[in-house]
Design a protein around this motif. Structure first.
Motif, PDB file in Angstrom:
ATOM      1  N   PHE A  89       0.840  -1.199   0.000  1.00 15.28           N
ATOM      2  CA  PHE A  89       0.000   0.000   0.000  1.00 15.28           C
ATOM      3  C   PHE A  89       0.873   1.245   0.000  1.00 15.28           C
ATOM      4  O   PHE A  89       1.906   1.291   0.660  1.00 15.28           O
ATOM      5  N   THR A  90       0.420   2.260  -0.740  1.00 19.06           N
ATOM      6  CA  THR A  90       1.142   3.526  -0.804  1.00 19.06           C
ATOM      7  C   THR A  90       0.153   4.675  -0.675  1.00 19.06           C
ATOM      8  O   THR A  90      -0.851   4.718  -1.391  1.00 19.06           O
ATOM      9  N   ILE A  91       0.462   5.589   0.234  1.00 17.99           N
ATOM     10  CA  ILE A  91      -0.377   6.763   0.436  1.00 17.99           C
ATOM     11  C   ILE A  91       0.311   7.966  -0.206  1.00 17.99           C
ATOM     12  O   ILE A  91       1.516   8.166  -0.060  1.00 17.99           O
ATOM     13  N   SER A  92      -0.479   8.769  -0.907  1.00 19.03           N
ATOM     14  CA  SER A  92       0.014  10.012  -1.485  1.00 19.03           C
ATOM     15  C   SER A  92      -1.068  11.071  -1.331  1.00 19.03           C
ATOM     16  O   SER A  92      -2.196  10.766  -0.943  1.00 19.03           O
ATOM     17  N   ARG A  93      -0.718  12.291  -1.619  1.00 19.16           N
ATOM     18  CA  ARG A  93      -1.696  13.366  -1.491  1.00 19.16           C
ATOM     19  C   ARG A  93      -1.423  14.429  -2.535  1.00 19.16           C
ATOM     20  O   ARG A  93      -0.304  14.605  -3.009  1.00 19.16           O
ATOM     21  N   ASP A  94      -2.496  15.161  -2.876  1.00 17.25           N
ATOM     22  CA  ASP A  94      -2.417  16.306  -3.775  1.00 17.25           C
ATOM     23  C   ASP A  94      -3.097  17.463  -3.060  1.00 17.25           C
ATOM     24  O   ASP A  94      -4.337  17.540  -3.032  1.00 17.25           O
ATOM     25  N   ASN A  95      -2.303  18.340  -2.484  1.00 15.86           N
ATOM     26  CA  ASN A  95      -2.882  19.425  -1.692  1.00 15.86           C
ATOM     27  C   ASN A  95      -3.656  20.417  -2.558  1.00 15.86           C
ATOM     28  O   ASN A  95      -4.560  21.091  -2.077  1.00 15.86           O
ATOM     29  N   ALA A  96      -3.338  20.505  -3.831  1.00 12.96           N
ATOM     30  CA  ALA A  96      -4.080  21.396  -4.722  1.00 12.96           C
ATOM     31  C   ALA A  96      -5.500  20.879  -4.966  1.00 12.96           C
ATOM     32  O   ALA A  96      -6.399  21.663  -5.297  1.00 12.96           O
ATOM     33  N   LYS A  97      -5.694  19.578  -4.795  1.00 10.53           N
ATOM     34  CA  LYS A  97      -7.015  18.968  -5.012  1.00 10.53           C
ATOM     35  C   LYS A  97      -7.677  18.560  -3.700  1.00 10.53           C
ATOM     36  O   LYS A  97      -8.739  17.929  -3.729  1.00 10.53           O
ATOM     37  N   ASN A  98      -7.047  18.870  -2.575  1.00  7.88           N
ATOM     38  CA  ASN A  98      -7.589  18.494  -1.262  1.00  7.88           C
ATOM     39  C   ASN A  98      -7.890  17.001  -1.186  1.00  7.88           C
ATOM     40  O   ASN A  98      -8.914  16.590  -0.612  1.00  7.88           O
ATOM     41  N   THR A  99      -7.024  16.212  -1.752  1.00  6.27           N
ATOM     42  CA  THR A  99      -7.287  14.787  -1.885  1.00  6.27           C
ATOM     43  C   THR A  99      -6.086  13.960  -1.447  1.00  6.27           C
ATOM     44  O   THR A  99      -4.940  14.301  -1.765  1.00  6.27           O
ATOM     45  N   VAL A 100      -6.394  12.884  -0.746  1.00 11.39           N
ATOM     46  CA  VAL A 100      -5.387  11.899  -0.374  1.00 11.39           C
ATOM     47  C   VAL A 100      -5.755  10.586  -1.047  1.00 11.39           C
ATOM     48  O   VAL A 100      -6.939  10.287  -1.231  1.00 11.39           O
ATOM     49  N   TYR A 101      -4.733   9.831  -1.425  1.00 10.00           N
ATOM     50  CA  TYR A 101      -4.941   8.585  -2.164  1.00 10.00           C
ATOM     51  C   TYR A 101      -4.359   7.404  -1.397  1.00 10.00           C
ATOM     52  O   TYR A 101      -3.410   7.544  -0.616  1.00 10.00           O
ATOM     53  N   LEU A 102      -4.927   6.244  -1.673  1.00  6.06           N
ATOM     54  CA  LEU A 102      -4.390   4.991  -1.161  1.00  6.06           C
ATOM     55  C   LEU A 102      -4.283   4.026  -2.339  1.00  6.06           C
ATOM     56  O   LEU A 102      -5.307   3.557  -2.841  1.00  6.06           O
ATOM     57  N   GLN A 103      -3.071   3.798  -2.782  1.00 12.42           N
ATOM     58  CA  GLN A 103      -2.827   2.823  -3.845  1.00 12.42           C
ATOM     59  C   GLN A 103      -2.600   1.464  -3.204  1.00 12.42           C
ATOM     60  O   GLN A 103      -1.707   1.308  -2.361  1.00 12.42           O
ATOM     61  N   MET A 104      -3.404   0.492  -3.604  1.00 11.96           N
ATOM     62  CA  MET A 104      -3.342  -0.844  -3.020  1.00 11.96           C
ATOM     63  C   MET A 104      -2.998  -1.845  -4.112  1.00 11.96           C
ATOM     64  O   MET A 104      -3.727  -1.957  -5.103  1.00 11.96           O
ATOM     65  N   ASN A 105      -1.920  -2.551  -3.929  1.00 12.17           N
ATOM     66  CA  ASN A 105      -1.466  -3.554  -4.879  1.00 12.17           C
ATOM     67  C   ASN A 105      -1.446  -4.931  -4.232  1.00 12.17           C
ATOM     68  O   ASN A 105      -1.465  -5.047  -3.005  1.00 12.17           O
ATOM     69  N   SER A 106      -1.407  -5.947  -5.066  1.00 15.11           N
ATOM     70  CA  SER A 106      -1.351  -7.335  -4.578  1.00 15.11           C
ATOM     71  C   SER A 106      -2.420  -7.588  -3.524  1.00 15.11           C
ATOM     72  O   SER A 106      -2.141  -8.129  -2.447  1.00 15.11           O
TER      73      SER A 106
END
Length: 123
Positions: free
Chosen positions: A68-85
């Motif tokens: 799992f990898t967490i990232s964020r885009d502060n310009a879009k007020n959004t946080v992401y969770l990339q889930m693999n396997s």
């Protein structure tokens, strides 16, 4: 009032990937550290990781580290969770939560939650 909306869930086969998103409104997104949690039926919310204010720092529990990898885009007020396997045990309702300071693993330390988004992993 801070509001969070999670999206991107659904059905995925074991071994597959999904990317969840969480958009935050009603607050200053860049002032929050952000955490992701998962709740399977009949269990407590499980901490999946967190990301710092600028996205430069992340931490994960051993259960998802490397998948799992967490990232964020502060310009879009959004946080992401990339889930693999993904595995069947990854199924559940996924939540994001903001905190103005260090994101602890305990869900009791968070004041705001979205409605969650369901992930189903078929074997």
């Amino acid at each position: 009032q801070v509001q969070l909306v999670e999206s991107g869930g659904g059905l995925v086969q074991a071994g597959g990937s999904l990317r969840l998103a969480c958009t935050v409104t009603g607050g200053t997104f860049s002032s929050y550290m952000m955490a992701w949690f998962r709740q399977a039926s009949g269990t407590e919310r499980e901490f999946l990781g967190a990301i710092g204010w600028t996205g430069g720092a992340t931490n994960y529990p051993d259960s998802v580290k490397g998948r799992f990898t967490i990232s964020r885009d502060n310009a879009k007020n959004t946080v992401y969770l990339q889930m693999n396997s993904l595995e069947p045990d990854d199924a559940g309702v996924y939540y994001c939560a903001p905190r103005p300071m260090y994101c602890t693993p305990s869900p009791a330390n968070y004041d705001h939650w979205g409605q969650g988004i369901r992930v189903i992993v078929s074997s």
